[in-house]
Enzyme design. Structure first.
Site, PDB file in Angstrom:
ATOM      1  N   GLU A  80       0.803  -1.319  -0.069  1.00 12.08           N
ATOM      2  CA  GLU A  80       0.050  -0.195  -0.197  1.00 12.08           C
ATOM      3  C   GLU A  80       0.841   1.284  -0.012  1.00 12.08           C
ATOM      4  O   GLU A  80       0.454   2.415  -0.103  1.00 12.08           O
ATOM      5  CB  GLU A  80      -1.052   0.035   1.138  1.00 12.08           C
ATOM      6  CG  GLU A  80      -2.217  -1.165   0.929  1.00 12.08           C
ATOM      7  CD  GLU A  80      -3.179  -0.929   2.056  1.00 12.08           C
ATOM      8  OE1 GLU A  80      -4.410  -0.916   1.818  1.00 12.08           O
ATOM      9  OE2 GLU A  80      -2.732  -1.186   3.125  1.00 12.08           O
ATOM     10  N   HIS A  99      -2.454   5.318   7.558  1.00 12.36           N
ATOM     11  CA  HIS A  99      -3.658   4.447   6.980  1.00 12.36           C
ATOM     12  C   HIS A  99      -4.216   3.379   7.937  1.00 12.36           C
ATOM     13  O   HIS A  99      -3.443   2.645   8.451  1.00 12.36           O
ATOM     14  CB  HIS A  99      -3.217   3.793   5.658  1.00 12.36           C
ATOM     15  CG  HIS A  99      -4.273   2.732   5.387  1.00 12.36           C
ATOM     16  ND1 HIS A  99      -5.511   3.173   4.977  1.00 12.36           N
ATOM     17  CD2 HIS A  99      -3.982   1.510   4.906  1.00 12.36           C
ATOM     18  CE1 HIS A  99      -6.171   1.939   4.682  1.00 12.36           C
ATOM     19  NE2 HIS A  99      -5.244   1.052   4.426  1.00 12.36           N
ATOM     20  N   HIS A 101      -7.321   0.788   9.813  1.00 13.12           N
ATOM     21  CA  HIS A 101      -8.464   0.141   9.796  1.00 13.12           C
ATOM     22  C   HIS A 101      -9.312   0.148  10.977  1.00 13.12           C
ATOM     23  O   HIS A 101      -9.691  -0.696  11.518  1.00 13.12           O
ATOM     24  CB  HIS A 101      -8.182  -1.337   9.314  1.00 13.12           C
ATOM     25  CG  HIS A 101      -7.636  -1.329   8.093  1.00 13.12           C
ATOM     26  ND1 HIS A 101      -7.384  -2.894   7.433  1.00 13.12           N
ATOM     27  CD2 HIS A 101      -7.265  -0.831   6.906  1.00 13.12           C
ATOM     28  CE1 HIS A 101      -6.585  -2.640   6.372  1.00 13.12           C
ATOM     29  NE2 HIS A 101      -6.478  -1.528   6.027  1.00 13.12           N
ATOM     30  N   TYR A 126     -13.468  21.027  16.016  1.00 11.16           N
ATOM     31  CA  TYR A 126     -12.349  20.413  15.743  1.00 11.16           C
ATOM     32  C   TYR A 126     -12.240  19.680  14.512  1.00 11.16           C
ATOM     33  O   TYR A 126     -11.306  19.640  13.819  1.00 11.16           O
ATOM     34  CB  TYR A 126     -11.632  19.815  17.042  1.00 11.16           C
ATOM     35  CG  TYR A 126     -11.248  20.661  17.916  1.00 11.16           C
ATOM     36  CD1 TYR A 126     -10.138  21.230  17.898  1.00 11.16           C
ATOM     37  CD2 TYR A 126     -12.076  21.102  19.073  1.00 11.16           C
ATOM     38  CE1 TYR A 126      -9.681  22.489  18.576  1.00 11.16           C
ATOM     39  CE2 TYR A 126     -11.608  22.171  20.021  1.00 11.16           C
ATOM     40  CZ  TYR A 126     -10.574  22.742  19.877  1.00 11.16           C
ATOM     41  OH  TYR A 126     -10.125  23.881  20.624  1.00 11.16           O
ATOM     42  N   HIS A 166     -13.316  -0.275   3.920  1.00  8.47           N
ATOM     43  CA  HIS A 166     -11.846  -0.557   4.140  1.00  8.47           C
ATOM     44  C   HIS A 166     -11.338   0.297   5.084  1.00  8.47           C
ATOM     45  O   HIS A 166     -10.912  -0.464   6.247  1.00  8.47           O
ATOM     46  CB  HIS A 166     -11.045  -0.331   2.698  1.00  8.47           C
ATOM     47  CG  HIS A 166      -9.716  -0.361   2.768  1.00  8.47           C
ATOM     48  ND1 HIS A 166      -9.038  -0.447   1.603  1.00  8.47           N
ATOM     49  CD2 HIS A 166      -8.684  -0.526   3.764  1.00  8.47           C
ATOM     50  CE1 HIS A 166      -7.635  -0.942   1.810  1.00  8.47           C
ATOM     51  NE2 HIS A 166      -7.547  -0.762   3.137  1.00  8.47           N
TER      52      HIS A 166
HETATM   53 ZN   LIG Z   1      -5.639  -0.869   4.026  1.00  9.57          ZN
END
Ligand SMILES: [Zn+2]
Length: 216
Positions: A80, A99, A101, A126, A166
């Site tokens: 990724e 990134h 999850h 915020y 995702h």
């Molecule tokens: Zn991912």
């Protein structure tokens, strides 16, 4: 530290290990999910190795890649990393990417009928000051090169993105800023579920405009 002092690669490596562990301990990452990257003083990028857990990163094993994605040193990078590098190429003030999850942002990413231009209708200042809007990238298989295209289309005007079904992609001017943005966003997503079925007072258009001029 004065403004002139440049943070060293060693300090950045330990920042990544420490903050990744902090996120892991708070349940923002489980197993080997998610990845992190930041720009190094020499112009290369430090990133989490493929299959690594946020809870067990080792500073010396972190991957270094160049802007073309070539592996320079450390363990093999996550696949990724391709979308991280595309974001760096297209967003000059972005120097770090998170990134995740994480539970609540991923739950939000699985809902039908999200506003693709902004998945979170503002109800706290915020969120507006740190993130602004949260566009939704349509569902694509993880690693699909189209994710890169979809992110690049929107990156100039946004700091964070929801990947449908995702998780999230969050940028920052430095690594601490990116992690702070990620925390703000995850906690905002949590509030959405806490407030479900309650009459929420959303911020008005004027209130949002007033906040956007003020930065964070
Ligand atoms: Zn991912």
């Amino acid at each position: 530290m004065t403004a002139q002092q440049v943070i060293t690669e060693q300090q950045l490596r330990s920042q990544m290990v420490t903050l990744a562990l902090s996120m892991f301990e708070r349940g923002y990452a489980t197993g080997a999910a998610g990845n992190l990257s930041l720009k190094l003083p020499d112009g290369n990028y430090l990133t989490t190795p493929t299959g690594s857990s946020f809870g067990r990163l080792v500073a010396e094993e972190l991957s270094v890649v160049n802007i073309d994605g070539e592996h320079i040193s450390g363990n093999k990078p996550s696949k990724e990393v391709a979308f991280h590098l595309a974001l760096y190429r297209n967003k000059p003030d972005c120097n770090a990417i998170v990134h995740l999850h994480s539970t609540y942002l991923t739950a939000l990413s699985c809902l039908e009928g999200l506003d693709v231009n902004n998945a979170i209708k503002a109800f706290t200042p915020y969120f507006v000051m740190r993130i602004g809007e949260l566009p939704v990238i349509p569902y694509l298989r993880p690693g699909d090169p189209k994710i890169v295209e979809e992110l690049v289309k929107r990156v100039a005007n946004h700091r964070a993105f929801l990947l449908a079904n995702h998780g999230s992609v969050i940028t920052g001017t430095d690594f601490i800023d990116a992690v702070d943005n990620a925390e703000e966003l995850e906690e905002t997503a949590k509030l959405i579920f806490l407030l479900e079925n309650k009459a929420v007072r959303y911020l008005s258009h004027d209130e949002i405009t007033d906040l956007k001029g003020r930065g964070k």
